[in-house]
Design a protein around this motif. Structure first.
Motif, short mmCIF file in Angstrom:
data_model
loop_
_atom_site.label_atom_id
_atom_site.label_comp_id
_atom_site.label_asym_id
_atom_site.label_seq_id
_atom_site.Cartn_x
_atom_site.Cartn_y
_atom_site.Cartn_z
N GLY A 25 0.84 -1.19 0.00
CA GLY A 25 0.00 0.00 0.00
C GLY A 25 0.87 1.24 0.00
O GLY A 25 2.03 1.20 0.41
N ARG A 26 0.31 2.31 -0.48
CA ARG A 26 1.00 3.60 -0.48
C ARG A 26 0.05 4.65 0.07
O ARG A 26 -1.11 4.74 -0.35
CB ARG A 26 1.43 3.98 -1.90
CG ARG A 26 2.09 5.35 -2.01
CD ARG A 26 2.47 5.66 -3.44
NE ARG A 26 2.75 7.07 -3.64
CZ ARG A 26 2.87 7.65 -4.82
NH1 ARG A 26 2.73 6.92 -5.93
NH2 ARG A 26 3.10 8.94 -4.92
N LEU A 27 0.55 5.43 1.04
CA LEU A 27 -0.19 6.56 1.57
C LEU A 27 0.58 7.82 1.21
O LEU A 27 1.81 7.88 1.38
CB LEU A 27 -0.33 6.47 3.09
CG LEU A 27 -1.15 5.30 3.64
CD1 LEU A 27 -0.22 4.12 3.96
CD2 LEU A 27 -1.89 5.72 4.90
N ALA A 28 -0.13 8.83 0.68
CA ALA A 28 0.51 10.07 0.26
C ALA A 28 -0.29 11.25 0.76
O ALA A 28 -1.52 11.21 0.81
CB ALA A 28 0.62 10.13 -1.27
N VAL A 79 -4.14 10.32 0.04
CA VAL A 79 -4.37 9.17 -0.84
C VAL A 79 -4.02 7.89 -0.11
O VAL A 79 -3.01 7.82 0.60
CB VAL A 79 -3.50 9.28 -2.11
CG1 VAL A 79 -3.75 8.09 -3.03
CG2 VAL A 79 -3.74 10.60 -2.84
N LEU A 80 -4.86 6.88 -0.28
CA LEU A 80 -4.52 5.50 0.07
C LEU A 80 -4.72 4.66 -1.17
O LEU A 80 -5.83 4.58 -1.72
CB LEU A 80 -5.39 4.97 1.20
CG LEU A 80 -5.30 3.47 1.47
CD1 LEU A 80 -3.87 3.06 1.85
CD2 LEU A 80 -6.29 3.02 2.54
N ILE A 86 -9.26 8.68 -2.25
CA ILE A 86 -8.65 10.00 -2.13
C ILE A 86 -9.62 10.91 -1.40
O ILE A 86 -10.82 10.91 -1.69
CB ILE A 86 -8.32 10.59 -3.51
CG1 ILE A 86 -7.40 9.67 -4.31
CG2 ILE A 86 -7.70 11.97 -3.37
CD1 ILE A 86 -7.06 10.18 -5.70
N VAL A 87 -9.08 11.68 -0.46
CA VAL A 87 -9.87 12.67 0.28
C VAL A 87 -9.26 14.04 0.00
O VAL A 87 -8.04 14.22 0.10
CB VAL A 87 -9.87 12.38 1.79
CG1 VAL A 87 -10.69 13.42 2.53
CG2 VAL A 87 -10.43 10.98 2.06
N ASN A 121 -11.53 18.09 -8.88
CA ASN A 121 -11.55 17.04 -7.87
C ASN A 121 -10.64 15.87 -8.25
O ASN A 121 -10.82 15.26 -9.31
CB ASN A 121 -12.99 16.55 -7.68
CG ASN A 121 -13.16 15.72 -6.44
OD1 ASN A 121 -12.40 15.84 -5.49
ND2 ASN A 121 -14.18 14.87 -6.44
N ALA A 122 -9.66 15.58 -7.42
CA ALA A 122 -8.80 14.41 -7.63
C ALA A 122 -9.56 13.17 -7.17
O ALA A 122 -9.91 13.05 -6.00
CB ALA A 122 -7.50 14.56 -6.85
N THR A 123 -9.82 12.25 -8.10
CA THR A 123 -10.68 11.11 -7.80
C THR A 123 -9.99 9.76 -7.91
O THR A 123 -10.46 8.78 -7.32
CB THR A 123 -11.90 11.10 -8.74
OG1 THR A 123 -11.44 11.06 -10.11
CG2 THR A 123 -12.76 12.34 -8.54
N VAL A 124 -8.90 9.66 -8.67
CA VAL A 124 -8.24 8.38 -8.91
C VAL A 124 -6.73 8.61 -8.91
O VAL A 124 -6.25 9.60 -9.46
CB VAL A 124 -8.65 7.79 -10.28
CG1 VAL A 124 -7.83 6.54 -10.60
CG2 VAL A 124 -10.14 7.47 -10.32
N MET A 125 -6.00 7.70 -8.29
CA MET A 125 -4.54 7.68 -8.39
C MET A 125 -4.08 6.26 -8.64
O MET A 125 -4.43 5.33 -7.91
CB MET A 125 -3.87 8.22 -7.12
CG MET A 125 -2.35 8.45 -7.28
SD MET A 125 -1.34 6.97 -7.04
CE MET A 125 -1.20 6.92 -5.27
#
Length: 338
Positions: free
Chosen positions: A163-166, A174-175, A261-262, A272-276
């Motif tokens: 997993g990556r948290l940013a 982001v998770l 993403i929040v 709005n950032a919705t997908v990474m």
């Protein structure tokens, strides 16, 4: 490609070996698929300027030449150098749990490897279309990102072992979850599209004039290879003539449950950032370093979708998301420096 299984450590043995704030050695098997990350990665001289960022941004400006209507967005392209540093947080972060049924109650604790990362990006060159006066001067630090990479040692769900948290200073958290794999030799870099979803994707469409502009503007950017339609071409170009003995792939996606993403309210309203989605290719080269060990390179491709403006592709209401999805693409090729 031949698949190589990643070594795992028994979780029962890990709790007594927890070591926080330790400077780990490269190839520490207790880190699992993250074992090659600790240390600093950078754009060394032979990889200077291999970092690229492309992002569409809401922007009011007169119509560019040949476009019969205002676009209300600009396309910004940055060429950059980067430092990406990983340090150990813990080799056995405990998540406590119990199994109550069926049968005898038992502890079902999960243990995670956690690496901290700090990303710093410095702009070499930039351009936007339509042009603005909003671009930072060359030499500016244009991005700072703290975060964590995780390796789930046990208690794995659906094969999701990383997993990556940013955390982004714009106001985004982001998770993203995913899977790791190891392969002999090089791995091909898949194509991704930089064109927005929800419009006619013909580059002769006047609404895509900024993308056509950068697709044709070959003289300014690195070797003329940057292509907003297929930005990963630069990653493939960086691998030409490089002998790669083994590749570790770390692939994560925020759309996998329970990722996401929040964003702060302004970001949600405006872009709005919705997908990474991001993929790391960690390469062990045939070429050796000063210690006689394989040189290490890291390539990544990251795609973030920004949603703004109503779709223009004529699809009926209710059949699909109502906003255009604009790909925000970041790619780079780095070398392990310490």
């Amino acid at each position: 490609m031949k698949e190589i299984k990643t070594m795992r450590t028994e979780p029962a043995k890990l709790e007594s070996k927890t070591r926080r704030l330790e400077k780990p050695k490269t190839n520490d098997q207790e880190l699992g698929p993250l074992k090659l990350l600790p240390g600093k990665w950078a754009n060394v001289p032979n990889l200077e300027g291999r970092g690229w960022n492309m992002i569409a941004l809401p922007f009011v400006a007169p119509p560019p030449p040949g476009v019969p209507f205002p676009l209300n967005y600009r396309l910004l392209v940055n060429q950059y150098n980067e430092e990406l540093e990983f340090t150990l947080v813990d080799k056995a972060v405990p998540n406590r749990g119990v199994r109550l049924a069926p049968g005898t109650p038992a502890n079902t604790d999960q243990f995670l490897v956690a690496l901290d990362y700090q990303q710093r990006i410095t702009q070499i060159a930039s351009d936007d279309f339509p042009q603005s006066t909003l671009r930072p001067p060359d030499g500016s630090t244009i991005h700072h990102e703290p975060g964590l990479w995780l390796h789930m040692i046990n208690g794995i769900t659906d094969g999701l072992n990383i997993g990556r948290l940013a955390t982004i200073p714009h106001g985004d958290s982001v998770l993203a979850l995913g899977r790791s794999s190891e392969h002999s030799g090089a791995q091909s870099i898949p194509d991704i599209s930089g064109l927005p979803i929800g419009v006619d994707q013909d580059l002769n469409n006047p609404y895509l004039a900024p993308y056509k502009h950068f697709g044709e503007k070959k003289e300014k950017f690195f070797k003329g290879l940057f292509n907003p339609v297929s930005p990963n071409d630069l990653l493939e170009a960086a691998n030409e003539g490089v002998e790669i003995e083994r590749t570790t792939v770390l692939d994560v996606d925020s759309t996998i449950p329970t990722g996401g993403i929040v964003n702060i309210p302004f970001v949600v309203r405006q872009a709005n950032a919705t997908v990474m989605k991001s993929t790391f290719w960690i390469q062990e080269l045939k070429e050796k370093d000063k210690n006689g060990k394989p040189k290490l390179r890291l390539q990544y491709s990251q795609l973030v979708m920004l949603d703004f403006f109503p779709r223009l592709d004529g699809l009926p209401p209710g059949c699909c998301p109502g906003l255009i999805q604009w790909p925000h693409v970041s790619i780079n090729t780095l070398e392990k420096v310490c």
